[in-house]
Structure formats: C-alpha cells, structure tokens
Scaffold this active site. Structure first.
Site, PDB file in Angstrom:
ATOM      1  N   HIS B 422      31.295  24.046 -56.161  1.00 34.69           N
ATOM      2  CA  HIS B 422      32.024  24.389 -54.944  1.00 34.69           C
ATOM      3  C   HIS B 422      32.087  25.899 -54.759  1.00 34.69           C
ATOM      4  CE1 HIS B 422      35.777  25.225 -52.691  1.00 34.69           C
ATOM      5  NE2 HIS B 422      35.341  24.229 -51.941  1.00 34.69           N
ATOM      6  N   GLU B 712      21.453  11.435 -47.098  1.00 32.73           N
ATOM      7  CA  GLU B 712      21.841  11.990 -48.392  1.00 32.73           C
ATOM      8  C   GLU B 712      22.042  10.907 -49.447  1.00 32.73           C
ATOM      9  OE1 GLU B 712      25.531  14.178 -47.816  1.00 32.73           O
ATOM     10  OE2 GLU B 712      26.078  12.877 -46.151  1.00 32.73           O
ATOM     11  N   THR B 734      20.065  17.611 -49.162  1.00 37.48           N
ATOM     12  CA  THR B 734      19.434  17.514 -50.479  1.00 37.48           C
ATOM     13  C   THR B 734      20.418  17.689 -51.628  1.00 37.48           C
ATOM     14  OG1 THR B 734      18.737  19.796 -50.215  1.00 37.48           O
ATOM     15  CG2 THR B 734      17.119  18.090 -49.732  1.00 37.48           C
ATOM     16  N   ASN B 735      21.609  18.237 -51.378  1.00 35.17           N
ATOM     17  CA  ASN B 735      22.572  18.334 -52.488  1.00 35.17           C
ATOM     18  C   ASN B 735      22.941  16.937 -52.973  1.00 35.17           C
ATOM     19  OD1 ASN B 735      22.541  20.944 -51.698  1.00 35.17           O
ATOM     20  ND2 ASN B 735      24.712  21.099 -51.234  1.00 35.17           N
ATOM     21  N   CYS B 798      19.133  20.278 -44.785  1.00 31.08           N
ATOM     22  CA  CYS B 798      20.310  21.131 -44.628  1.00 31.08           C
ATOM     23  C   CYS B 798      21.076  21.292 -45.927  1.00 31.08           C
ATOM     24  CB  CYS B 798      21.222  20.600 -43.520  1.00 31.08           C
ATOM     25  SG  CYS B 798      21.931  18.985 -43.875  1.00 31.08           S
TER      26      CYS B 798
END
Lengths: 844, 844
Positions: B422, B712, B734-735, B798
């Site tokens: 984070h 996602e 992609t996270n 993104c």
C-alpha cells in the site's frame, strides 16, 4: 364463435395399437403393456396430446364417436396421461355418464347405497372441477339425503339441473381437464418436477370397473416389495365395497394376518391372480410395479399401474434383486440407482415419518443425522466423548485446532461458513453430520447459550438433533433410520467397478479416514493432508519450538523430535492401505496457524518456551498475514524453511521401508502444494531425492517413490508443461484453484453466495459444483500441457469437487486417471463413474 | 613445452585499416575514427582478440615483428580494448621499452627528473602487474633515489636484474594483461556490467606520447559539456610536466580563469586545436566526447577518447542539443536516453557527491529524496504540515486511513511491505520518496522511537533523509539536486509522442494526481480509484452510517449525503482533464476497511451512531474477513449493496453534465472491479443505464458514457469473450491478476520474495516485472477473446506494471490500446513506448 373439435382421433388400447409415450403419455403406454400381458384392463381409449391441446385452446369437444364406442350405457373414468408419471396432471374423474336413469338402474343392480355413492361422487367432482362451484358445498360423505342435497346445491348455484346427457358430461370433463393442465399452478408444479413448461397431456377414457357390487367387491393397490426397505414383501391395501372414500368400507389385509380377514383368505383366486399379474409385470416390464385394481362381484380389473415408489435403499435392493434374478442386466441395475442417492445410505437419517421440532435452518454441509448434547468448545466435546456422551459441537466457525473436538463430536453446527468451509470439509471427511452457515442462530459463547429464531434459548448440555442431510436443526431427540451398507449396496458397487473407466481414490488424513476409505473400497488415498498431524498437544509444543527456533540447527533439533511421530503416522496409513497408493501432501498451512492468537495463549507459550512475552507477541504478529490463503504456505514454506520438508520426506521414506518389510511393498507418492513455478518443484525435488538416497543408505533398503505437484494456482495450470518435467503426477486441487480463479475466498464467500446463486450471477456455487467454464478450462489447459511434456504423467482431481458426478464426467472426458474425494463420497463417485462409462462409452 | 605465438597478426590503425569492434574492441575502433578525423593520434597497433586469447591460454608471445614496427627506440603504452567501454579491463601500462640505456638518453633529452619519473613508473607497473611482487614495496613517489630503490627492490625480490630487453618487456606486459582479463575477479566485474563471461579482449600498443619535455608539456582531459548538467561548457583538467601522478606537477585551468593560469592563455594554439578536435568529434562521431591528450614540448597528441560520462539529466540535454543542431535525428535522440533514467529527473535527489550518513537500508519503493522530521502517525504528519514543517512518516506499514498523513508527509518509510505494498503504490502515485520493507529498523510506536542497526535511537522530531531512489535512510540533512523538468525534457518527450504507437494514461485518484498527469502529458486517466474519497473525516462518518444502515432506504439516505461530495470530486477531475478520457473505477474495497478495529475506535463509533457498543463490535466482527483480498468487495459489493454503485453512477453523470456545460464535453468511462462472471456486468450495467436515463431526464441533458470491466481475476480473463459483450473496454488490473494467478498476496509476499528471487525460483518479483509466462498468457487470452467477441473493445493495462518498459513492450505486441501508470511513471512510459516503436516497428 366457438370452434368445435370432433373427438375422432382416439385409439383403443389394444396390444397392437400405435400407442407412444410422446403422443399418448406414459399411462396410456403402461396400460397397453398390461393389456399385452393379458391383464384384465377395462376397455380404454386414448386421446392424443394434439386433441387435448386443441380442447384446451378453446375448441368445443364433440364426443359423439367417442361416447358411442362405449355403447348406450356410458359409464367411464377420465384419467390424465402426461409424458412422465411425476409430472402430475388433473385429478381423475370417475363415473362419468351417470344420471338419474342410470342411477335408478344401478339401484336395482347394485343397491341404493352403492348407486347413491357413485352418483354423489360424480356430482361432487363435476360441481367443483367442471362447473367450478365452491368445493366447500360439495364435501358431504355418502349417506341418506347426501345425493339429493348435492343435486339441489348444484341447481341453486347454477340455476340449472345437473346435466343428464352422458355425452355432454364427458365433453365437459375433457374440457375441464385439458384446461386445468394449462393453468399456472399446474405449470409451476410440473416445472418444479423438471418438466418443460409446454409439456403436453394425453387423456384416457376408461370403462368404469366398479368396486361395488352385490357379490365380493372392493378396490385396492398391491405391490410385491417394501418401498422403504426394498425387501420382497406384499404390501398395499384392499377395502371392500368401495370406490374411493366411503363410509361403509371394510378393510382387508392383503396376505394372511392373525389380526383380521385378508384378501388371500377371502378371495384366494383373485389374490393368486394378482400375484401372478405382479410376477408377470416384474419379468416382462422388468420393474417392480404397484397395481391399482377393483373387484366387482368377484370380477378382477386392473385399472392402473405405477413403478413402485421407493427410498434410496429400496432402489438399490430392487435393482440388485432384478439383476440377480436375470430380469435385467447388471449394467441396467447400475443405471437404475441415482448415484447421489447413495450418500443417504451411509449415515443415520432422521426417519421421514417421525415428527420434527425444527428450531433453525442452515446449509446442509455433510449428510446424516445425529442427536447429542450441545457443547461450545472442542475441549468440552473431548470431555463429553471421555464420558461416552454423544455431543454436538456448536461453533461460530471451526479452525484447525478444533479438529480433535470434531473427532469427538457426533455432529457439528456452525453459525458461519459455506459448503467448503473448514467445518464442512472436515465433517464430510469424517462422515460427521454437519450444518454450516446457520446464521439464524445466535451464539453467545460467553453465556454458553444458543438462541434460535422462535426465541427459545438452548444451553450447554441441552439435547438437539442435527440433520445434515437437509440442513435442519431439531430440538431434542429424533427417530432415526440406520445406515444401509448391506450386501445389495456392496454388490451394486462391485458391478459398478467392473464398468467404470476412471479411478476413484479417497482423501484421507488419519487412520480412521483410511479405514473408511478401505471400507468403501477406494483405490488408494489421493490426498493425505499432513498438517493435522501437528495439532496433537504434545506435537504442537514441539512445532512451536520449531517455529521459534533462531537457527536452522535449532529447527532441525525440534523437527527431529517430530520425526518418529510422523513416521508412525505414515506407517499406520501404509499398513491400512496394504500396498494401495498413498499420496501424501507435504506441509501446507501458514505457520501462524500453530500459534496462539489470544493474550492468554501467548502468555502460556512464553512460559513454555521460556522467552519474554514481548518476543512471543512480536513473533506472532510478524507471522500474521493479511491474506493467509495467499501467503507464506505450501511450497513457499518448503523452500524458505526447508527443514520441514526434509523431516517429512525422511518420515515418509522410513515408514515406506518399515511398512514394506512387514507388509505389501509401498511406493509412496509425495505431493508438493501451492506450486506456481517449475523451479519450486526442481528445488524441492533435489532435496527430497537427497533424503531418499540417505535413507536408502542408512536403512540398506530399496524403494521407489513418485513426486508430484498439487496444481492449485492458475499459474501452475498454465505452466503445467514445464512443471510436468519434474513431476510424475499432477493433482488438481480444485478448492484453492477455484478460490484463485474467481478471486474468492471460500471462507468469506458465504456472506453473498446465496444471493449470487439466487440472482443467477453464478449458475451454481463454484465451491460446490466445478465451474467448468473457468476453473474447468484451467484443468484442461493444465492436463493438455502436462501430457504434452510427459505423456505418462498421472492426472487427477483431489479437491472437494472430486466426488461430484459433474466433476467425474468432466475429468473422465478430459482423460484424467482418477478423482479423489472424501471417503464418504467414494460410493457415490464409484456409481457415478459407472453411469458415465455406460452412458457415454469412450472411443477406441 | 611452452607453445610460442608469433605476434604477426596486428593491424596498424590507419584510416583504411579493417578494424572492427568485434575483433579489436571499442577503443581500437574509436582511435581509428579519431585518426580518420586527422586528430594527432600517436602510432597505434591493434592486437586482435584471438591473439590475446592465445596468449592468455599460455602461448608465449614472440613480439619480434611487433616491436620492430616501432623501430629501435621502442617506447610504447599497452592499453586494453574490450568490446564495450564499460566492461573494464586491465590497467594500461606506460613506458614499455624503457631501460638503463634509454633512461640515459632521456636524461639528456628531457632532464633527469623526467627520465627518472618515466622509468620509475614502468618499474612499478612491471613489478606489481607483471612480476606480481608485493605492491606495497613499489609505491614510492618520484624523487631523488626512488628509482634506484625500486630497481634494488626488484632485484632483491626476484634475484634478477630488471629486464632490459624492450621486446621481452613488451611480451611480458602483453602476457600479464591477457591473463589478468581471464582472472576470476575481472570476469565477475565485467559480468556485473552485463558482459558475457567469455567476452574477448583486444590490446593496443601505442607509441608513447610523453607529457614531459623541455618545452611546454603536460597531460589532461577535456570535454565540451558538463557531465552532470549537460550544459555546453568546457571542463576537464590539465597538469603540466606530468605523466600520470607526479610530485612536480603544475595544474592549469582549461579556460581563462581569474583564479590562475589556464591552458587557453598559456597555449592558445593547443587549446584552439583541442576545441576544434572536440567540435569535429561531436559532428563526425555524432557524440559528445571526452579527449585524453598530452603535450610534449608544445606537440599535442590525442591518446584516447571516451563518450562523456553523464547523468540522466545531462543525457537528455545532450541528446536534444545534438538533434537540435542537426548532428543526429530526433529518433536517434530518443533512443539515446534510457527510459528508466527519466524518473530520476522528476524528483529531488541526494547529490551523489555529498557525504551520506547511512543508518538503514530498505526497498527503494518510490524514487526521489526528502529530508524531514520523523513522525509516527498520520495525525502527527498532518500537524507537521499545518506548521509548514517537513516530516517523514514512519510506520510499520500503511493502511488506507494513513493516506491523508502520506499526503502531508515529504517521504514515507515503512518497516514492512514490498514494492507493491500500500505505502509503495500510494507513494509512487503521489511522487513521494518512499522506502518500504526496511526490516533493519525497529519501530517502537509506544515510545515513539526508531532504533537502527548501529544502535542509534531516533525520536519523533529528529531529522532524517529518505533516499527512495536507492533505498537508503540517512541521518540528518543531505545535499540535494533539484528536479529537471526543463525544456530539453519536454522536447524529448514530445518527440517520443510523435513516434510511439500505444497510448499512455495515468492512474490518478485526486485533483493533485490529475494535475500531475496533465503536467506529464498523459492522454487521460486510465484508473481513478474512488475509495480514498470516502476517508475524509466528514465522509467517513456518513460512510459508517451507511454500513450500519439496516434497510436499503437508510442506506440510500446516508449515500445521498455523500452524493454532492462525490459529484464535486468528479467535476474537479473532469475540469482538470479538460475533455480527456477519465476512467472511474467503482467502489472496490471491503466495507470493513472503513470501520475502526481497536476498542477505542469502536467505542467512539458506538457513540457517534448512538448504538450499543456490543452491536458495533458484533457488526465489525461480522464484516471481518479471513482473506479480504478474496472477499466481499468490488462488484460483489456492487451487486449485494447496489445503492453504492447507484450513488456513484449518479455522481459521475451529474458531474459529466456539469463539467460539459462549462468546459469540454466529457464522455466518462465507468469501470467495474473484480468481475469474475459476465452476468455481474450485465446486472450492474442494467442499473447504471437506468441511472443514466434518470439523470438525462432530470437534468434535460444528453451525454454518452462507456462502461467497461477491470479484468483482475483469472476467470475474467478466461471469460473475456462473453464479458466483452457487455463491456466497451477491458482494462487488465495486473496487480490483483498477479496475486490471483500466483496465489500470492503482495502484502504478504515480502517475507520471502527476496530469497525467492535470489534463488531464481521466480526470475523477477512478479509484482515488479510483469510475469509474461503466466499472467501475460492470461492477458493474451483475455485480449484475444475480448476482441473476437467485440472487435472495437478497448484494451489496456492499469496495474502497477503499466509504466514498466517490459509491460509496455508486451502490451504493444499484444495490440493493446494503452497502458496506464502512476503519473510519475508517465514520462518513462512515453519514452519507452517510443523506443519500442522505433526498434520494432509494427507491420502494416
């Protein structure tokens, strides 16, 4: 202008008539078969579905020729004949054609009482179903004045006399039945039974065979097996002088009975005929049939027949008996039992005939039922078991430290969780009745009470019953049916084994599980989880020492103390499985599962380890994870703290040597969990090979082993090709694979899964039914790539889905070698696999 | 028997000689180019790599012809010439060929002091590098007796006279240099620079050009741009009467300088020649070169040249200047700047020349540096900001509620977390220097202290410097370099925009982010996360009321109070982006992120909501999740609590109308997060369409909008075909996709990622560099299926990977329309995209 339709299109049920189920319905076909067997079926004419549909659409039936076929003294019944017996249909109407004149004639031939009863019955039917008058006005029992009152009521309500023209009566009855079939209620009812909304209806017009007469008369049903147990036994009922409900009826037993008169004694010829008809049906129709019959002055008529309704246990027994008697083939017997029905037979069940005091509902997570006293902690459950007292473990949710408590309990009830929550998975493995996600109950662990929606409060020690088959919690004790693992059951499954073409193994973690797996004749263990082995109190302490060790050396010292225990675990499993394959998954969970999370527990741990509390707290905190499911566990732990896998591999190999020395030779299978890259497998394999070499040297023994991978991350499925280069087998862990493919934690999904399935966002709960489109595609990709790189790689599924018929069909089509499921799912899986092999044989 | 190799294979560097970099090394080629430009380069012979390799392999060099080429008075230098200037090589050896006779002659021609210095230098080099004697014995500065002492020491150590045969000297020097290149240290050093382990070496033998003489003599380097700033400016050094280090040297400025003598004044002709040579190099070699030269009694010789070493900012300035002057083309200028280097220019940097008091290291998570006082809480950071005092926010890890504190801080330092934690993600978005995972520091939030490995303890208020570019924490203040967003920077990026063929957007959540995105000329916002908008204190309270609402109506009432705030948020963004696309992601996080988790916070909340504490505690507990990442968030919340998306859609549409009325027309893009099934999109789309229709009616306005999906979950990628039927765009997050594909939480991966990458289990941290094999395949599958079902669907990435050159190359090859990244990554992305367009042009 109303269109008229002439009822010209009817067919008499003769042996050679062109009657089909599609055009005339199942009942028409069934009666034709009885006629072919020379059973005394009254004359019957069948109206095809297109005629019935035209009538329903508004055409006025012109019944001239139809009525004429029964001659001047028309007296018939009209019965529905849909395509499938379970799709219901309008109520049959009897005695169509009766009127004042006919009533008078019947008074002469059958007596006034009988004639009155027959006429009354028709007036009542006609008034309520055809004229649609208030049914409450037409409920009188037969008796003096009842007929006149009914006729008067009809007149008063319609301002018309009761119709006297038999043909008009018949036309109106046909129209009302055709229309009733198209009504909304009937549609919904049959859709609930799986019928298409537009399913058609055939109608049958049958010469009345009265159960009333001057001689020996009556009506009844008879069948030759018990519908609950499946045992060969004549059951049914026979009442004299009656056509349906009647005050003056006399009840007979069917067979000789000390308690009273029986048909067998009173009318031995009729009884013998019935037995002969039943036997003929069984052999020629290849099914146990229930016959509906009448006797009119000693004259037997078979007016209807039905496949005997049966419980699951009866279904098994009947199918096996038919096959043993050569009536049907074994393959047919296999196909006659619905696989899912088998799971009922493995457990105690609440007797469906008994009263139930339901206090809450939840998700039926593991079938079977049990009664016991409420306990709120695993410790209390163990104490109960020590006192030999049945208990029900009630928890908000369960965690790995509750496992021993679950072993001790007779059933488990949790407030949270879904069908694949921890509690559900473990309970199914143990064959323990279990309800999860019972969010209606309010648990107050501090007061040790349980509140239910109706306001009642249950305390620890109160008795409840958990019905894990339908998800109901009952107050107090309930009557139970015993499990039915009898010869028929075993025989049917052996037959199934002979035809199925995919292997069935069991997921088994403990010797008890393994024994269950053997009892249900699984072909080995497909998944043995090893982590539970560390929760025994004596092992847990050592485990925690290992976690707190500062050096690799200290870790090894702690693990060396666990080694003999693990070796004993594996030896026991190998012994029980007697040479069948055992696939052992290396340690998987995150280490913090072994640490206490409350202050008290941490203080105790600090004392036990002789370390400052602050250090213990810090370590526990440091090991805590945001998303434990996606954290440091499985092979990640195996690579970062390699001493654990080293110890486990050694324990497995030493147990292999030991078990092989005193029993069948063992070829252990070692499975690496949570792989996401081929290199992980390579690294672990190198160390395990080294351990194997060391054990061989030290013990001067030879053995081989198979190393494989649990494919449970999407990436492992995508990279299955290169992974297979280091793996003898790929076993798809569909639980975790589903979680990761959906991005959905099964522990957290419960809060919205219900509404998701209701809104059809997901067609099914993907933790319950394998998601063929998403997760399934990953299975196919993984299987294809694995096979392409290593043609002899063994492919299997070892997730919770393994035992589901849908998953078995999928895995079989994809060329998998076996599926592995909870031991208690093994019988279902064996039978389902046989069904698929029979219904869609593989090519080549 | 030692094999002899005759050094016959050498080539003189003449303008037409067949010299190649591959066969003779970069220095040989560079010197030949200077010769072609008529620069006064001393006679130089090049030994090809195969000869050098043979010598290293043990062949004895026979230098007869080579030595003969330089005539009887052999006096040469030997220099390494590897393929690439950065690959190092053995130290050059000067004055090879000097002996007693030659020394005597030099005493006559150049004076004793100079002759002594030249001979001493060679003896020292030879003794240490060729004879491998103890270097400490051969370190004397030139001066009376030093030469004799060195020769005596050589004799004493080797029992031999110092070799007097020039040819033998040369042979031994060649052999020692060839062998040094094959040594382990040299191999490791060049591998670290990216060279293959087997990289070959060429050697150059060059006629010595002495910097010593009776007339004006000396040696130096000169370049025509500043290596740090890139400004056109002559820099370098010139020392008189010296060849390398020497006691009697005299230092000159190069250009006129009030502080002392300069080459420009003392030797104007030589200075003018150097300037002319530099200009010639710049134009003909198309590069800014640094020249190494000597002057011997007024005679200039250029003995070596090198591309000017330069900082990133200088690289940009030089490339743009060369292009502006027509020396190189714009495309060439683009390719001369390494994209990643740009990020240095966007932030303050610790001056590399300044001293650093390093107290800890961590993961360099967001580039740039800042100095400030330590604060341990977000509140303290805000208080600091209110006092206009720079502060560094130090936390164990950050959570959404720290965001305002991060906004207020000048840098962030956390004990835990990885590059996509984070703290790291938010800091990069804010362009805030950030170090995460600094596990060496010990944070004691209670005492408000910070201990570092060397034992020092820092307190709240103490000053530290965070260098987010290299991950170092420094004590106190450090000298800084300013950001360099100058004309050159802007010009280069505009040129890049002209050639690139994939769009670059920015991830921007706040007006500040949006302004940064505009400053860096992003083509719109590719991801606007809306959740942070609910953490303002006034909004948080309303948010919590919404969460605690018992009915849909109460939820709506709470959300209506948030509506005007959200509308204002979106209007501000639309205004700043002035008609460029803005892609707004609907609410994503689990609701419990908005609830307090400590007792104190819950008590306050109970008071604020006027509800019993027990109820608040129970609700908070009920919303807690085992794996929040995989829980009830994103579209699951959107479907289960639809009022939130309804409110957000209304706010977006009302803002659209408002912004379009006073500015450029807006076509908002609305993105649904965490989709795993097409039906989710269908359901949300239906509601949003309804909101759009309502807003159009109420506001009497027209607008269009685009609804799309954030892909996602692996399942969304697999089902992208049917999802695209309801979606105008698919943006790959992609996270989360990486987390789910690997089954790996980025917040928890930090504990083992380091060792995983070190052991090459993962080639790279997949959260840092897109995993092309696994996640990448899902991107390709998703893109192909999306396009197949809807040919005009917009495809983008993104996630955090968006700005990485590797990801841009991948997305470009896969035909994506754009990538979106942190605003501060936009310049890197623009330049990288241009590189790929130039280096691998698309077909068609």
């Amino acid at each position: 202008m109303q269109r008229h339709v002439e009822i010209a299109e009817f067919t008499e049920l003769t042996p050679g008539a062109p009657i089909t189920v599609a055009r005339h319905g199942w009942r028409a076909k069934c009666l034709q078969r009885l006629i072919r067997l020379n059973l005394p079926v009254p004359r019957t004419l069948a109206l095809p579905v297109e005629t019935v549909r035209a009538i329903a659409a508004g055409a006025m039936p012109d019944v001239g020729r139809l009525a004429a076929a029964f001659g001047p003294d028309l007296l018939v019944s009209v019965r529905p004949s849909p395509e499938h017996p379970e799709w219901g249909g309008p109520r049959s109407v009897l005695n169509v054609g009766i009127n004042a004149a006919r009533h008078a004639a019947l008074c002469d031939s059958h007596g006034t009482e009988a004639a009155d009863a027959l006429y009354l019955r028709f007036v009542q039917s006609y008034a309520t179903h055809v004229a649609r008058l208030d049914p409450d006005m037409f409920t009188a029992e037969p008796g003096p004045g009842a007929l006149d009152a009914a006729l008067a009521a009809y007149h008063a309500e319609t301002d018309d006399e009761f119709p006297q023209d038999p043909a008009r009566q018949l036309a109106e009855v046909l129209r009302s039945m055709a229309r009733a079939w198209e009504g909304t209620t009937a549609r919904l009812l049959r859709q609930a039974k799986g019928a298409p909304a537009e399913a058609p209806l055939g109608l049958l017009v049958q010469q009345m065979a009265l159960g009333i007469g001057r001689g020996f008369s009556g009506s009844g049903t008879i069948q030759f097996v018990d519908g609950v147990t499946g045992a060969a036994q004549i059951t049914g009922r026979f009442r004299g002088q009656v056509q349906g409900r009647s005050a003056s009826e006399e009840t007979f037993y069917l067979t000789r009975d000390p308690r009273g008169a029986s048909l067998e004694e009173v009318a031995p010829r009729i009884f013998a005929d019935l037995v002969a008809h039943g036997a003929a049906c069984r052999v020629r129709l290849r099914e146990e049939m229930q016959l509906e019959f009448t006797v009119e002055s000693g004259q037997l008529a078979i007016i209807d027949a039905l496949r005997v309704p049966r419980s699951s246990r009866a279904a098994v027994k009947i199918a096996v008996a038919l096959a043993n008697d050569g009536v049907i083939g074994r393959e047919d017997a296999i196909l006659r039992v619905e696989p899912r029905a088998l799971s009922e037979l493995l457990h105690y069940q609440v007797d469906p005939r008994a009263p139930r005091d339901r206090i809450a509902r939840g998700i039926a997570a593991s079938p079977g039922a049990a009664t016991g006293r409420i306990v709120f902690t695993a410790a209390a459950a163990q104490a109960s078991a020590a006192r030999d007292e049945a208990c029900i473990l009630v928890r908000r949710e369960t965690a790995p430290e509750d496992i021993r408590g679950m072993h001790a309990a007779h059933a488990v009830l949790t407030e949270r969780g879904g069908v694949t929550s921890h509690a559900a998975v473990i309970a199914r493995g143990l064959g323990l009745p279990c309800i999860v996600g019972a969010s209606e109950i309010q648990l107050n662990p501090r007061d040790r009470t349980l509140s239910v929606p109706d306001g009642r409060v249950f305390r620890e020690g109160d008795t409840i019953t958990v019905d894990g088959t339908n998800g109901e919690v009952l107050a107090g004790v309930a009557d139970m049916l015993e499990p039915a693992l009898d010869d028929g059951f075993r025989t049917l499954l052996r037959w199934a084994d002979n035809v199925r073409d995919i292997g069935i193994r069991a997921n088994a973690d403990t010797p008890d599980d393994a024994r269950t797996a053997r009892m249900f004749e699984a072909e080995g263990i497909g998944l043995c989880r090893t982590e539970h082995m560390f929760f025994d109190e004596d092992r847990l302490t050592v485990m925690r020492e290992m976690i707190f060790a500062d050096t690799s050396r200290d870790r090894r010292i702690a693990l060396e103390r666990l080694l003999p225990m693990q070796r004993a675990d594996f030896t026991a499993l190998f012994d029980i499985m007697a040479g069948q394959p055992v696939c052992i998954r290396l340690f998987d969970p995150p280490l913090h599962e072994f640490l206490p999370h409350d202050r008290e527990g941490m203080r105790e741990l600090a004392e036990a380890l002789d370390r400052p509390l602050s250090e213990v707290t810090r370590r526990v905190e440091a090991l805590t994870e945001f998303n434990p499911m996606l954290g440091m566990r499985g092979v990640r732990l195996g690579i970062t703290v390699p001493e654990i896998y080293d110890m486990q591999a050694r324990a497995i190999f030493e147990a292999t040597v030991e078990a092989s020395r005193h029993g069948a030779p063992v070829v252990p299978e070692i499975m690496i969990p949570l792989v996401s890259a081929a290199r992980e497998v390579e690294l672990v394999k190198t160390r395990i090979d080294a351990v194997a070499a060391a054990v061989k040297n030290e013990m001067k023994a030879r053995f081989t082993y198979r190393l494989g991978v649990m494919v449970e991350t999407p990436r492992a499925a995508l990279r299955a090709g290169e992974i297979a280069e280091h793996a003898a087998f790929l076993s798809f862990g569909t639980n975790d694979l589903t979680q990761m493919t959906y991005g959905l934690s099964r522990d957290d999904a419960g809060r919205f899964m219900g509404s998701y399935v209701t809104q059809q966002v997901y067609r099914e709960d993907p933790f319950h039914i394998l998601d063929v489109e998403g997760v399934g595609e990953l299975l196919l990709i993984g299987a294809a790539r694995g096979r392409a790189h290593r043609s002899d790689v063994t492919l299997s599924v070892c997730g919770e889905h393994g035992g589901n018929p849908e998953s078995i069909a999928f895995c079989r089509a994809a060329g998998f070698d076996y599926v592995s499921c909870s031991p208690f799912r093994v019988p279902v899986a064996r039978l389902a696999a046989a069904h698929f092999a029979l219904l869609s044989p593989k090519k080549g």
